[in-house]
Design a protein around this motif. Sequence first.
Motif, PDB file in Angstrom:
ATOM      1  N   PHE A  96       0.825  -1.216   0.000  1.00 41.70           N
ATOM      2  CA  PHE A  96       0.000   0.000   0.000  1.00 41.70           C
ATOM      3  C   PHE A  96       0.855   1.261   0.000  1.00 41.70           C
ATOM      4  CE2 PHE A  96      -2.751  -3.192   2.122  1.00 41.70           C
ATOM      5  CZ  PHE A  96      -3.721  -3.257   1.140  1.00 41.70           C
ATOM      6  N   CYS A  97       1.869   1.308   0.841  1.00 39.62           N
ATOM      7  CA  CYS A  97       2.613   2.572   0.939  1.00 39.62           C
ATOM      8  C   CYS A  97       3.664   2.697  -0.159  1.00 39.62           C
ATOM      9  CB  CYS A  97       3.238   2.737   2.313  1.00 39.62           C
ATOM     10  SG  CYS A  97       4.424   1.481   2.766  1.00 39.62           S
ATOM     11  N   MET A 153      10.019  -6.696   5.450  1.00 29.36           N
ATOM     12  CA  MET A 153       9.175  -5.903   4.543  1.00 29.36           C
ATOM     13  C   MET A 153       9.900  -5.816   3.194  1.00 29.36           C
ATOM     14  SD  MET A 153       6.564  -5.319   6.195  1.00 29.36           S
ATOM     15  CE  MET A 153       6.726  -6.594   7.428  1.00 29.36           C
ATOM     16  N   CYS A 170       9.470  -4.115   0.549  1.00 31.86           N
ATOM     17  CA  CYS A 170       9.698  -2.808  -0.078  1.00 31.86           C
ATOM     18  C   CYS A 170      10.907  -2.108   0.525  1.00 31.86           C
ATOM     19  CB  CYS A 170       8.464  -1.920   0.049  1.00 31.86           C
ATOM     20  SG  CYS A 170       8.162  -1.341   1.728  1.00 31.86           S
TER      21      CYS A 170
HETATM   22 FE1  FES Z   1       3.992  -0.664   2.868  1.00 30.94          FE
HETATM   23 FE2  FES Z   1       6.051  -2.293   2.219  1.00 30.94          FE
HETATM   24  S1  FES Z   1       4.460  -1.578   0.948  1.00 30.94           S
HETATM   25  S2  FES Z   1       5.526  -1.499   4.184  1.00 30.94           S
END
Ligand code: FES
Length: 637
Positions: free
Chosen positions: A33-34, A62, A64
């Motif tokens: 999401f982020c 995580m 990302c």
């Molecule tokens: Fe939001 Fe990795 S996409 S923490």
Amino acid sequence: MPKIIIDSIPIDVPQGTNVLEAARSIGITIPHFCWHPALGKAGACRACAVKMLDGPIRGIQMSCMLPAQDGMVVSTTDDEAVAMRRAVIEWLMINHPHDCPVCDEGGECQLQDFTIAGGHGIRRFDGLKRTHVNQYLGDCIEHEMNRCIQCYRCVRFYQEYAGGTDFGVMGRSGMVYFGRQQDGPLESPFSGNLAEICPTGVFTVKTARFRARYWDYDMAPSICPGCSLGCNTVPMARYRELLKVTARRNDAVNGWFICDRGRFSNTPVNAANRPRQPQIDGEAVSMEAALNALRERLTDFTARHGSSALAIVGSPRMSQEAAIMAARLRDVTGAGYLCYSYDPETAQATAEAVALLNKDNAASQENVRQADLIALLACDPLNEAPMMALAIRQAWRNGAKVYHVAEKPVCNALHQLYETVYVSSIGEIPFKEAHAPVLVCGTNRKGLDLVRPVMNEGIKTAFIMDGPNSFGTSLLARELGAVSFGEALTSGKIKGIIALEADLPSDLPPELSVLAAADWLRTPLIELAGIVLPVTSWVEMDGIFINNEGRAQSFKQVMKSGLPIKGLTPEQHPPRIHRHDPPGGDMPPSWKMVSALVQLLGGNQDDDTSFRDQWREFETPDAAHNRIMSYERNPKQ
Ligand code: FES
């Protein structure tokens, strides 16, 4: 190039690629999401968990936040990773309203997709949800804060990417609020991107609110006609009404975003007073009758004044096909003048700019984003081509110096986007110290005088032109001997014009008659014209615009033309009769209308296939396929 293994698939990825992007490159989508390709990582949502089975880092991570490193073995399907992602999404859904059936984002909601993909289906939380008060953010964007999952994308885009200062994040105990200090229209000229960047329905587009689901829309790849940059878009329509315009990714041109001028451009297309019915002296007639009448009036006109007193006038907002057809109409009528522009100075400057550009020195928006020095010459990017200002901001954020040759600051709003060093002469700009300098220049006399000596040193240049097809019509003007209308007027010989999507002032000389005006906008010429020929807008036809760098890009028909029912007064409502074609939809693209007229006047009519064949190579509306125009190309061949 780090070598890693994801779900047993070995891949090499460029240095700096994170594990989430590496997985995406081989078709594995990890919920996120982020993270956003244009904004990068934030580590805020914790939805992108993977299990690192081997290599320099182990355990749940995580994806990302983790740059790919040699030897990493990643599992996206490990039970622990799947359970973590499912739990995170369940936590996010604790406070998210279960309002998908009535939410305007439903069907194009990333949270909806990843909730399903993440395996969370049954709600276990039975407490009270956190709620917020929404704000009025202007006439374009709706605010619904209860849907927020605190991914911070909106504020990162608005403040960091787009330089806005009137919108941000505020927090108190367990409450985080994304909005303005007080109600009011968003000030950023890029605010509409919030609706796209938000992975859920906090920001939605008011013009399309409750009008359609994603799968209901008519949509097609298109090009924004708002300025000369040719940003790639997907307009969305329903029931013959253009409801919203979204950005279409093209890394060389607009990247992921578009400006609000292009996004909220529905009104003229949907206008109830748009010319939709051919007319002869105010009387509604069929297109065939209107064209026949024009032929007769042309015969009469030629007998009285001679064909050389006629001017065929177009503009830089017409498609390349229509511009070519205008020239054929000039040939078949024997008109003395062919014009694609009004102002002689602008036409001359555009012709000079097009002559200066070639495939190696034309700068794309991506070249601007990657520049380490930008020189602004006689232009105001934020007002003339907002996405150019956004591109300059990205370069500035990456450390580029922005110089502006001007005695004093040009526009205060620019200071929010990037810091500018004002210099009084171009000689003060240290081009030699830069590796990738780019000139951004207005298409005017002052800009050309400044740019010429520096361009000769091979510096990439982006000219900001005045219409979506300024480059294309200027190319044609050079090949076909067109002049500006202002220049043609000074000859004093023009007695009549046929206007094709032309933008001329209403105070034309009294001795000059507007024999016919073809347009989809209700321009002053439509009011003056003896014969009105309605034609389709860019969302109702296929066509090609050539942008400011000479990139030929095709746009596709999004919707059928026709009178949108919404917004009509009872007097404007079409007759309530059963019919096959929508009322107000009997209009061709400008080039087709002119083609029919050319045939009527004794010339050859080009059918769809033969005419468009010569442009076939430019037709694929795929980012990878649009082409920098060959400047030597003769479109007639
Ligand atoms: Fe939001 Fe990795 S996409 S923490």
